[in-house]
Design a protein around this motif. Structure first.
Motif, PDB file in Angstrom:
ATOM      1  N   CYS A 156       0.639  -1.236   0.167  1.00 23.30           N
ATOM      2  CA  CYS A 156       0.032  -0.132   0.053  1.00 23.30           C
ATOM      3  C   CYS A 156       1.051   1.356   0.109  1.00 23.30           C
ATOM      4  O   CYS A 156       1.912   1.320   0.852  1.00 23.30           O
ATOM      5  N   LYS A 158      -0.549   4.225   0.560  1.00 30.15           N
ATOM      6  CA  LYS A 158      -1.419   5.475   1.050  1.00 30.15           C
ATOM      7  C   LYS A 158      -0.836   6.149   2.442  1.00 30.15           C
ATOM      8  O   LYS A 158      -1.053   7.401   2.412  1.00 30.15           O
ATOM      9  N   PHE A 159      -0.110   5.389   3.126  1.00 29.64           N
ATOM     10  CA  PHE A 159       0.472   5.944   4.410  1.00 29.64           C
ATOM     11  C   PHE A 159      -0.636   6.460   5.272  1.00 29.64           C
ATOM     12  O   PHE A 159      -0.185   7.805   5.730  1.00 29.64           O
ATOM     13  N   CYS A 160      -1.724   5.936   5.576  1.00 32.12           N
ATOM     14  CA  CYS A 160      -2.721   6.831   6.495  1.00 32.12           C
ATOM     15  C   CYS A 160      -1.878   6.477   7.839  1.00 32.12           C
ATOM     16  O   CYS A 160      -1.021   5.546   8.179  1.00 32.12           O
ATOM     17  N   TYR A 162      -2.330   6.047  11.142  1.00 34.77           N
ATOM     18  CA  TYR A 162      -2.500   4.987  12.044  1.00 34.77           C
ATOM     19  C   TYR A 162      -2.120   3.843  11.569  1.00 34.77           C
ATOM     20  O   TYR A 162      -2.402   2.669  12.400  1.00 34.77           O
ATOM     21  N   CYS A 163      -1.775   3.446  10.443  1.00 36.48           N
ATOM     22  CA  CYS A 163      -1.626   2.157   9.911  1.00 36.48           C
ATOM     23  C   CYS A 163      -0.199   1.702   9.546  1.00 36.48           C
ATOM     24  O   CYS A 163       0.383   2.431   9.043  1.00 36.48           O
ATOM     25  N   PRO A 166       1.989   0.079   5.287  1.00 35.69           N
ATOM     26  CA  PRO A 166       2.570   0.446   4.432  1.00 35.69           C
ATOM     27  C   PRO A 166       4.220  -0.040   4.540  1.00 35.69           C
ATOM     28  O   PRO A 166       5.160  -0.281   3.950  1.00 35.69           O
ATOM     29  N   GLN A 200      -4.566  -4.632  -0.399  1.00 34.16           N
ATOM     30  CA  GLN A 200      -4.901  -3.462   0.786  1.00 34.16           C
ATOM     31  C   GLN A 200      -5.678  -2.437  -0.127  1.00 34.16           C
ATOM     32  O   GLN A 200      -6.421  -1.763   0.586  1.00 34.16           O
ATOM     33  N   HIS A 238      -9.629   1.966  -1.359  1.00 32.94           N
ATOM     34  CA  HIS A 238      -9.424   3.278  -0.791  1.00 32.94           C
ATOM     35  C   HIS A 238     -10.596   4.313  -1.628  1.00 32.94           C
ATOM     36  O   HIS A 238     -10.578   4.294  -2.751  1.00 32.94           O
ATOM     37  N   ARG A 277      -6.125  10.682   4.970  1.00 31.40           N
ATOM     38  CA  ARG A 277      -6.976   9.977   4.216  1.00 31.40           C
ATOM     39  C   ARG A 277      -7.180  10.513   2.928  1.00 31.40           C
ATOM     40  O   ARG A 277      -7.732   9.873   1.924  1.00 31.40           O
TER      41      ARG A 277
HETATM   42  S1  SF4 Z   1      -5.504   1.809   6.105  1.00 31.20           S
HETATM   43 FE1  SF4 Z   1      -5.713   0.868   4.050  1.00 31.20          FE
HETATM   44  S2  SF4 Z   1      -4.992   2.663   2.649  1.00 31.20           S
HETATM   45 FE2  SF4 Z   1      -4.247   3.260   4.848  1.00 31.20          FE
HETATM   46  S3  SF4 Z   1      -2.456   2.723   4.945  1.00 31.20           S
HETATM   47 FE3  SF4 Z   1      -3.465   1.225   5.881  1.00 31.20          FE
HETATM   48  S4  SF4 Z   1      -3.791  -0.452   4.114  1.00 31.20           S
HETATM   49 FE4  SF4 Z   1      -3.148   1.542   3.122  1.00 31.20          FE
END
Ligand code: SF4
Length: 443
Positions: A156, A158-160, A162-163, A166, A200, A238, A277
């Motif tokens: 992924c 996107k680098f949200c 909280y996640c 990535p 993802q 996403h 986001r």
């Molecule tokens: S929440 Fe989903 S879109 Fe955002 S970084 Fe994590 S896997 Fe990627």
């Protein structure tokens, strides 16, 4: 240590992990190992781990600690999955009895790592940051005979905030369309009726390989043309990458189910920005409106996190209002918990646990109300059900609609694996109860 004869893989977390387990099981069976009945009797024990929630990690750490103290010595113990990526060889310091650590991008190397651990009798780890598209997907061993998951993109970008994904699964790498089509054709020929395309962010498919000229909706069109293809689903998306072309594909491709997992995460634009986001609440709502205009019978699913750092009561109320306005069919609701290695970990987790839980309860109650109203509206409707198996009561058959609703109804064994039209007459909790409308559409 000797060459193991049996294996047991314990899987934690998401469908991607379940699929990786199926692929690893296939590799091990090709090597001559057989599945063990349980962990205790296995010569090779693998923990395919998840780092999304703290609880999942703690379970694995506890289990590994227990194994170190146990008298029985397994031939080999390995950790794979997201925890392997997050903790790498530091796991060896804590668990000296661990034999190998294999990252999410190195599933292909399972055999090599086993050989090395057996030959050198030393701890081995392989955790590459980037996935090389050389995995033999066709080797996967599946328990289910009707439904299969097929990986189309890994990682992924996107680098949200909280996640961890990535960092644990690396950059997006799409799988060549011909490889996806080949696997799906084989599954359809083997009698599979429902294929879930996994990634993802499946909507990013093909963007990393413009020379293929095959974006997600193009891939879906190719898969829909496979003779005998019954149902296609995809997971997860996403919102920013959900295109008009994808919406039109959901409307136009007969096998593509009218269900979209469309995770909003929060209803406040300020919190969404803090989560990185890359859309505002207004942009999200516009997209939902457009999707509903193009596909009026679409059902939506979402993920929501409450109690993100600095979330005010008014901002939570915006989330509540969005849930009420959109009326998702499925909502996965969570209280925020910081994850090591993410940007949000550096911020003060300032919403007290009791406030998070209270907000979560309010959202859950609302979702329950929405679900009941939706089920009430379905009474008298006739829905297409893919019959999967007998229900736990042993009397009714059980299956799912195209929009992922669970339905039970009376029928016989011969209906398993067929599509049936079922008229809904009641519901119990989240399950619709119905009766057969007419004969099978397909065998
Ligand atoms: S929440 Fe989903 S879109 Fe955002 S970084 Fe994590 S896997 Fe990627």
């Amino acid at each position: 240590m000797q060459e193991p004869k049996t294996y047991f893989i314990r899987t934690y977390g998401c469908q991607m992990n379940e699929l990786d387990t199926e692929i690893m099981a296939g590799q091990l069976q090709k090597r001559g190992l057989s599945p063990a009945a349980d962990e205790e009797s296995a010569d090779l024990l693998i923990f395919n781990t998840c780092s999304i929630r703290d609880l999942a990690e703690r379970k694995v750490m506890g289990k590994l600690g227990q194994l170190g103290r146990a008298h029985k010595r397994h031939a080999l113990i390995g950790v794979t999955g997201c925890m392997a990526m997050a903790k790498k060889d530091s796991l060896f310091r804590k668990f000296p009895h661990l034999d190998f650590v294999l990252g999410t991008n190195n599933i292909t190397d399972l055999g090599v790592v086993l050989d090395e651990a057996l030959y050198t009798q030393k701890q081995v780890f392989k955790t590459d940051d980037r996935f090389e598209e050389n995995l033999d997907y066709l080797v996967a061993v599946r328990d289910h005979k009707l439904k299969a998951s097929v990986s189309i993109i890994r990682g992924c970008d996107k680098f949200c905030t909280y996640c961890v994904v990535p960092y644990t699964r690396g950059q997006e790498v799409s799988r060549p369309p011909e490889s996806v089509v080949e696997e799906c054709k084989k599954l359809v020929d083997a009698g599979y009726k429902e294929i879930t395309l996994l990634g993802q962010n499946v909507n990013s498919y093909g963007k990393d390989r413009p020379e293929w000229n095959c974006l997600f909706h193009d891939l879906l069109a190719q898969l829909d043309r496979i003779p005998g293809m019954c149902r296609i689903r995809f997971m997860t998306s996403h919102p920013i990458d959900i295109t008009i072309e994808l919406m039109q594909a959901i409307r136009d491709l007969p096998s593509l189910c009218e269900f979209v997992h469309f995770p909003i995460q929060a209803g406040s634009s300020r919190i969404l920005k803090k989560m990185h986001r890359i859309y505002t609440k207004e942009q999200y709502l516009e997209k939902v409106a457009l999707l509903r205009q193009i596909v009026p019978n679409v059902s939506l699913g979402t993920d929501i996190i409450v109690g993100f750092p600095t979330e005010t009561e008014a901002e939570f109320q915006e989330t509540y209002d969005v849930l009420k306005e959109i009326r998702y069919s499925v909502a996965f609701l969570f209280a925020y918990s910081p994850r090591k290695g993410t940007p949000a970990m550096r911020w003060n987790d300032d919403i007290p646990e009791e406030v998070k839980q209270e907000r979560l309860q309010r959202l859950m109650a609302l979702q329950e109300e929405i679900g009941n109203e939706e089920r009430q509206q379905m009474l008298g409707q006739t829905v297409e059900v893919l019959v999967e198996r007998f229900n736990r009561d042993g009397k009714n058959l059980k299956g799912r609609t195209r929009c992922w609703k669970k339905v039970i109804f009376e029928g016989d064994e011969s209906m398993v694996g067929t599509l049936q039209m079922v008229t809904v007459h009641s519901y119990s909790h989240q399950t619709l109860v119905g009766s057969i409308k007419k004969l099978a559409l397909i065998d």
